[in-house]
Motif scaffolding. Structure first.
Motif, PDB file in Angstrom:
ATOM      1  N   THR A  64      92.531  99.263   7.652  1.00  0.00           N
ATOM      2  CA  THR A  64      92.643  99.310   6.013  1.00  0.00           C
ATOM      3  C   THR A  64      94.137  99.096   5.838  1.00  0.00           C
ATOM      4  O   THR A  64      94.859  99.855   6.546  1.00  0.00           O
ATOM      5  CB  THR A  64      92.149 100.734   5.410  1.00  0.00           C
ATOM      6  N   ASP A  67      99.384  97.375   1.118  1.00  0.00           N
ATOM      7  CA  ASP A  67     100.388  96.503   1.356  1.00  0.00           C
ATOM      8  C   ASP A  67     101.832  96.933   0.766  1.00  0.00           C
ATOM      9  O   ASP A  67     102.840  96.478   0.882  1.00  0.00           O
ATOM     10  CB  ASP A  67      99.967  95.262   0.623  1.00  0.00           C
ATOM     11  N   ILE A  73      93.553  96.361   1.182  1.00  0.00           N
ATOM     12  CA  ILE A  73      92.649  95.558   1.983  1.00  0.00           C
ATOM     13  C   ILE A  73      91.693  96.133   2.956  1.00  0.00           C
ATOM     14  O   ILE A  73      92.307  96.624   3.828  1.00  0.00           O
ATOM     15  CB  ILE A  73      93.423  94.137   2.561  1.00  0.00           C
ATOM     16  N   GLY A  76      91.124  94.664   7.136  1.00  0.00           N
ATOM     17  CA  GLY A  76      92.239  93.531   7.198  1.00  0.00           C
ATOM     18  C   GLY A  76      92.993  93.030   8.241  1.00  0.00           C
ATOM     19  O   GLY A  76      92.819  93.922   9.235  1.00  0.00           O
ATOM     20  N   THR A  77      93.694  92.203   8.032  1.00  0.00           N
ATOM     21  CA  THR A  77      94.625  91.413   9.357  1.00  0.00           C
ATOM     22  C   THR A  77      95.967  91.370   8.986  1.00  0.00           C
ATOM     23  O   THR A  77      96.274  90.871   7.666  1.00  0.00           O
ATOM     24  CB  THR A  77      93.915  90.263  10.032  1.00  0.00           C
ATOM     25  N   GLY A  89      95.479  89.438   4.984  1.00  0.00           N
ATOM     26  CA  GLY A  89      94.443  88.919   4.498  1.00  0.00           C
ATOM     27  C   GLY A  89      93.310  89.344   5.316  1.00  0.00           C
ATOM     28  O   GLY A  89      93.363  90.278   6.057  1.00  0.00           O
ATOM     29  N   VAL A  90      91.920  88.926   5.443  1.00  0.00           N
ATOM     30  CA  VAL A  90      90.853  89.261   5.930  1.00  0.00           C
ATOM     31  C   VAL A  90      90.427  87.975   6.707  1.00  0.00           C
ATOM     32  O   VAL A  90      90.319  86.815   6.279  1.00  0.00           O
ATOM     33  CB  VAL A  90      89.694  89.402   4.814  1.00  0.00           C
TER      34      VAL A  90
END
Length: 461
Positions: A64, A67, A73, A76-77, A89-90
């Motif tokens: 999770t 940001d 997100i 997420g990555t 993003g994902v």
């Protein structure tokens, strides 16, 4: 105005000392003019020598992600390499990256403390280490906090490991109306303070109103001894700085040089102030003189003037629940941050303490919970912003750090659980993409030279 561009003539007897400086030497101005001049500020005395530690291309996958800019997100990555965030993003491709499984974990930007005295009041807390207050005159704009910073303070590694602190502002103390320049540091081991200085960060300028200066100097039978005395001394000092700025023939004055930097907008004002009425008066004084306040610090009554702070674009750097320890702190409330957030004002949670800096995440959570109890819903992402991007904005470094955005410094924390939980702590911390702390690797636990050979060496507690 050109104050910092003026060459300063020095006596020949001072040449030996000047030649020993680490940032420059006294030198003849040119072949036709044999006079010696000191390095000017524009040429960078005490300039940052920080260089990022080596890092690896890294992908944090499945966590999770908060940001820092108010977004969250799920699954997420976060990709970073060469010291910078590449993408967030994902389902991002991770070819060429070292992949770290973040499932069940959380990622935030590096935590930033806008108000710290680490290095200037280091541990062990003994009189020999008390270097944060130059309490010899009501105004000391000539002093710079960095000249007291002890890089071996064990507090730096504790803040990194326990609090995920990747950047922090070191301020002079608040005995004086004008305490001097602050310095922003990257939280990395270095032999010198220049090796920690955040490259490109503007200087801050510490001011204080209220009880501290009037008590310190009133007890000595000197001015100021009242709040009206505080304002009188401040205003006179500013007017003298304006005269200095407009006098091209004035002899160089290091204190006035700092004040002119404030007037020119190059140095940001951080003002210790508790009461709402005084904060309002200080904002009026700033308009009279022509400077801007970046943040009021401590600001326990900021909730009373949230609209004024919003309109004047002044942040409030506050505690979650410290108040009542002196009269001007008496009217603090737990909902301070929540009411400010409701008004759309800028909220920053700060420490002002070598222990609280290790848990700013928990302090933000306490302030968030106080808001919820009175019906003000504050998202987790917003609470994280209080200790990341908002702090960076008030310190003038938000274009470089404070949020996980492409091109920004890869100052990143991987938490082993929800960062707003008392049960969570940093698992890994990267500064400029370099892994500086790893809970699971004892070799990634920084130890200051001061601690070498001490019992329990290397333990982070």
């Amino acid at each position: 105005m050109g104050r910092r561009a003026r060459a300063i003539v020095v006596a020949v007897s001072a040449l030996t000392l000047a030649a020993c400086a680490t940032t420059g030497t006294a030198r003849a101005s040119d072949e036709d003019d044999p006079r010696f001049t000191a390095m000017t500020e524009d040429e960078g005395p005490f300039a940052s020598t920080y260089q990022r530690y080596p890092g690896r291309p890294t992908a944090l996958v499945g966590a999770t992600v908060f940001d820092g800019a108010g977004g969250m997100i799920g699954n997420g990555t976060v990709l970073f390499r060469d010291g910078e965030v590449v993408e967030v993003g994902v389902g991002l491709a991770t070819d060429g990256y070292d992949v770290i499984d973040g499932s069940g974990k959380f990622v935030t930007p590096g935590i930033i403390d806008i108000h710290s005295h680490l290095g200037d009041y280091p541990t062990p807390s003994v009189d020999a280490h008390s270097d944060g207050n130059e309490a010899t005159a009501p105004t000391t704009p000539n002093v710079w906090a960095e000249h007291s910073v002890w890089p071996q303070d064990p507090g730096f590694s504790r803040a990194l490991a326990n609090g995920g602190i990747t950047a922090l502002q070191i301020l002079p103390g608040s005995a004086n109306l004008m305490g001097g320049r602050s310095v922003t540091l990257k939280n990395v081991p270095a032999r010198t303070v220049q090796g920690m200085k955040f490259p490109g960060a503007p200087y801050g300028f510490k001011m204080a109103c209220g009880e501290n200066p009037k008590r310190v100097y009133g007890n000595r039978g000197r001015t100021p001894s009242t709040r009206m005395g505080n304002f009188a001394v401040n205003r006179q000092t500013w007017y003298e700085a304006i005269d200095y700025a407009n006098d091209g023939d004035a002899k160089r004055d290091l204190g006035k040089e700092t004040l002119v930097g404030v007037l020119e907008g190059e140095i940001l004002v951080h003002n210790h102030c508790y009461r709402a009425d005084e904060m309002a008066l200080v904002m009026d004084m700033a308009k009279e003189i022509g400077y801007r306040i970046s943040a009021f610090h401590h600001a326990v009554e900021a909730y009373k003037i949230g609209d004024l702070l919003r309109e004047n674009e002044v942040c409030s750097a506050i505690w979650a629940d410290w108040y009542g320890f002196k009269m001007e702190a008496y009217d603090g409330i737990l909902e301070n941050a929540a009411y400010l957030q409701r008004e759309g004002a800028c909220v920053v949670i700060h420490s002002d303490d070598e222990n609280d800096i290790q848990r700013l995440n928990q302090e933000a959570a306490k302030a968030q919970a106080a808001g919820r109890r009175v019906g003000i819903e504050i998202s987790d992402a917003t609470a994280v912003q209080w200790i990341t991007l908002n702090a960076a904005k008030a310190m003038g470094i938000d274009e470089m750090t404070g949020s996980l955005e492409p091109g920004k410094m890869a100052d990143v924390v991987l938490w082993n659980g929800d960062p707003l939980s008392v049960y969570s702590r940093p698992e890994k911390v990267w500064v400029d993409g370099a892994l500086m702390y790893d809970m699971m690797d004892r070799k990634r636990r920084p130890v200051s030279d001061f601690e070498l050979g001490q019992p329990g060496e290397g333990d982070v507690k």
